[in-house]
Scaffold this active site. Sequence first.
Site, mmCIF file in Angstrom:
data_model
loop_
_atom_site.group_PDB
_atom_site.id
_atom_site.type_symbol
_atom_site.label_atom_id
_atom_site.label_comp_id
_atom_site.label_asym_id
_atom_site.label_seq_id
_atom_site.Cartn_x
_atom_site.Cartn_y
_atom_site.Cartn_z
ATOM 1 N N HIS A 24 41.009 41.192 -12.923
ATOM 2 C CA HIS A 24 40.613 42.598 -13.011
ATOM 3 C C HIS A 24 41.803 43.537 -12.876
ATOM 4 O O HIS A 24 41.671 44.740 -13.056
ATOM 5 C CB HIS A 24 39.561 42.917 -11.953
ATOM 6 C CG HIS A 24 38.294 42.154 -12.174
ATOM 7 N ND1 HIS A 24 38.105 40.893 -11.668
ATOM 8 C CD2 HIS A 24 37.172 42.446 -12.885
ATOM 9 C CE1 HIS A 24 36.913 40.460 -12.040
ATOM 10 N NE2 HIS A 24 36.336 41.375 -12.770
ATOM 11 N N PHE A 34 31.942 59.098 -18.588
ATOM 12 C CA PHE A 34 32.715 58.669 -17.424
ATOM 13 C C PHE A 34 33.675 57.542 -17.798
ATOM 14 O O PHE A 34 34.868 57.583 -17.468
ATOM 15 C CB PHE A 34 31.779 58.209 -16.302
ATOM 16 C CG PHE A 34 32.488 57.636 -15.106
ATOM 17 C CD1 PHE A 34 33.000 58.466 -14.129
ATOM 18 C CD2 PHE A 34 32.659 56.262 -14.963
ATOM 19 C CE1 PHE A 34 33.675 57.943 -13.026
ATOM 20 C CE2 PHE A 34 33.327 55.731 -13.878
ATOM 21 C CZ PHE A 34 33.841 56.576 -12.906
ATOM 22 N N CYS A 74 31.538 34.402 -8.784
ATOM 23 C CA CYS A 74 32.646 35.290 -8.448
ATOM 24 C C CYS A 74 32.173 36.486 -7.638
ATOM 25 O O CYS A 74 31.020 36.897 -7.730
ATOM 26 C CB CYS A 74 33.340 35.780 -9.715
ATOM 27 S SG CYS A 74 32.267 36.661 -10.858
ATOM 28 N N CYS A 126 38.070 34.746 -13.040
ATOM 29 C CA CYS A 126 36.923 35.185 -13.836
ATOM 30 C C CYS A 126 37.334 35.155 -15.308
ATOM 31 O O CYS A 126 38.447 34.757 -15.652
ATOM 32 C CB CYS A 126 36.492 36.591 -13.399
ATOM 33 S SG CYS A 126 34.748 36.944 -13.715
ATOM 34 N N ILE A 164 37.913 30.493 -17.436
ATOM 35 C CA ILE A 164 36.498 30.630 -17.104
ATOM 36 C C ILE A 164 35.621 30.697 -18.350
ATOM 37 O O ILE A 164 34.455 30.325 -18.318
ATOM 38 C CB ILE A 164 36.272 31.859 -16.207
ATOM 39 C CG1 ILE A 164 37.101 31.716 -14.921
ATOM 40 C CG2 ILE A 164 34.804 32.035 -15.856
ATOM 41 C CD1 ILE A 164 36.840 30.441 -14.145
#
EC number: 2.1.1.14
Length: 769
Positions: free
Chosen positions: A706, A17, A654, A738, A443
């Site tokens: 992200h 996946f 987070c 993050c 971070i």
Amino acid sequence: MQTLAYGFPKLGEKREFKSLLESFWKGKVSEAEFLTGMNALRDWMADTYSSSVDIFPSNEISYYDFILDTALMVGAVPSRFGEYKGIETYFEMARGRQAMEMSKYFNTNYHYIVPELESKNFYLLKNYPLEEYLYFKSKGIDTLPKLISPYTFLKLSKALVKSEGSSLPFYHLSKIEKIQDMENYLNAILPVYEEVLKQLKQEGAREVLIEDPALCYDMDSQEWDLVYEMYNCLSKYVHVYVITYYDSVSDYERFVRLPVKALGFDLVSSTENLENIRKYGFPSDKKLIAGIINGRQVWRANLVEKIRLVEELLKITPHLLISNSCPLFHLPISVEPEEELPVHSVQIEGLPTLSLKERLAFAKEKLKELKLIKEAIEGHQQARMEVERIQHLVSVPFGVREEVREKIANLKEEDFERKVPYRERSKLQQGVLQLPAFPTTTIGSFPQTEEVRKMRSSYVAGKISESEYKEFIKKQIQQAIKIQEDIGLDVLVHGEFERTDMVEFFAQKLEGVATTKHGWVLSYGSRVYRPPIIYGDVYRPAPMTVEEISYAQSLTEKPVKGMLTGPVTILNWSYYREDIPKREIAYQIALALLEEVKDLEAAGIKIIQIDEPAFREGVPLKRKDWKEYFDWAIKAFRLCSRAEPHVQIHTHMCYSEFNDIIEYIYQMDFDVISIEASRSKGEIIEAFERFKDWDRQIGIGVYDIHSPAVPTKESIASVLERSMKVLPKELLWVNPDCGLKTRRWEEVIPALKNMVEVAKEFRERYAVV
């Protein structure tokens, strides 16, 4: 009696996946090839289910997140994404420049995309349950179509509401909390669900499986009235099987009166569901789905006890299905390929040397446990013999270390307190650090490039020596320090190039904790991690981070943060032993981390960050259980963070809902906290409006790491401006939301440059030195 399983991990035996999804994002495979690959995963999952259980669902292969799928199903596409263009829009919503917020799914480490409800104009945009049901039907496979309930979907969503008396923007996103609002949204969304069920019925589906874990939250009578009417509508079309998990249902008597065909209970996470079944009985006109196999822990079940429980339940109702307690996607695929797990020295007569592997059951093995229980109850002799063999394995003590337990028993209240109050500490720390206003930092992690991953693999495989690997890591640290100094960051990090994962790295350094080679679990999107297994008493045999942090500090005059993962996160992101309380495990880890803090302190490190992103995640669903959790979670952090007052203690959290636990976070007694605020559009700042006594320094995450998009200076500035409406500018740090491990340097460097430039502009604009 039948077996039912659900939530099997979609990752694939060899992470197919992840590979397929990332290849599609990079343009290496076409959309048609991508969809063909996903169908192959569907076939594999169906084969895996059918080899062990009687009943299994369809609609379990999401291309990113099943809550995002539900949002698309009901047409909840935020207007900023424009006209829906299929898979292109889907991934823009998940990970594009204006991606939607992520949060933790109940009290787990799975991240879901938070639906944004701009209106109540829901409509059937994409019937995912029907598409997958028909896919399997075309192959002659009978499945149970699965959906997230309207109630749980709305509880996980945020609605666009008008702010009243707030310094935040005029409109903002907020949880649906008022009962009248919930009723209005349910009335608006139910016709879409009814249409989904009508279409399923037309194609031959007789039953559907509806996941409704939000029924385990605290609920009042009015909410139960809404839920009853909701199922009254849905049950007109097909037989409805409702499953709940992660806790006991909030009101057993209201739950069993729902107008549905089957009711599912988690009989593992607490004893309350089972106690209620025993006390009140179970309706004769419904099927009982008994979640008896733990879907969140990797330990083999005590099958003798499980068989005894099933036999008891069969006396209460003959209409019984046995199942997993919650979705299996919290587990790796299979324990079969793991060949390097710890071996116990104790010998058991008639058995080979006992390995930790023999005590474990991942997702595939959980399915086999269900099958074995059924066969043993039906009288199969071979199954009964296997049950007895497993009983021997799970009953042997493993990983006991008395000196560790003695340290825990001797802890005193003063061991959980720092020596000097925060206000005095902060003055000492500023005197040492001499940081400017709006100090900038990151971070902790920097890009794990293909070269970094390749060298680590070569080292693990024995193709390069330890000295060669360490020299390579030193060069990566040198480069990271130079880049940070060139950009102009105020507090630097060493980059964490030697670390595979923020928890796994420490697990590999601690005794009493095992790591796997193939035990991958999806956290969100294509992001995977390998949760460690805490099998025994935990201790630190040697320093874990001092060498790399000290080397990084030797390269610069600027402070370099020591980077540790906190005890609560290590515990919550691991599979932990169940023979002692979680409190004791957390304290064991905390004492090991305290030794590391003291060694970093002795090496001259002036800032130590102890990350706790899973602090919120572990909170029980019901408030009655909060006090016990927060008591040990706060103490565990305090226990490991007892640095000298001149050492500044940071923490990072987070993608969690902090608004309702802000007072507990404050009690952790750190000096600086960094939090996510970019995807949530600064909504978290509301928490500080209500918490008037907040006086700790705070880094509001100014951009979303992200997403591959480089943030503009304007977007960064807007987050800071929003923050300054609530928080004094003297408390604010500037940082990403993050770690930067998953990004590329070509994205990271311009993003950090923009961030530093904004911080400098703010110092000048607000005349703060």
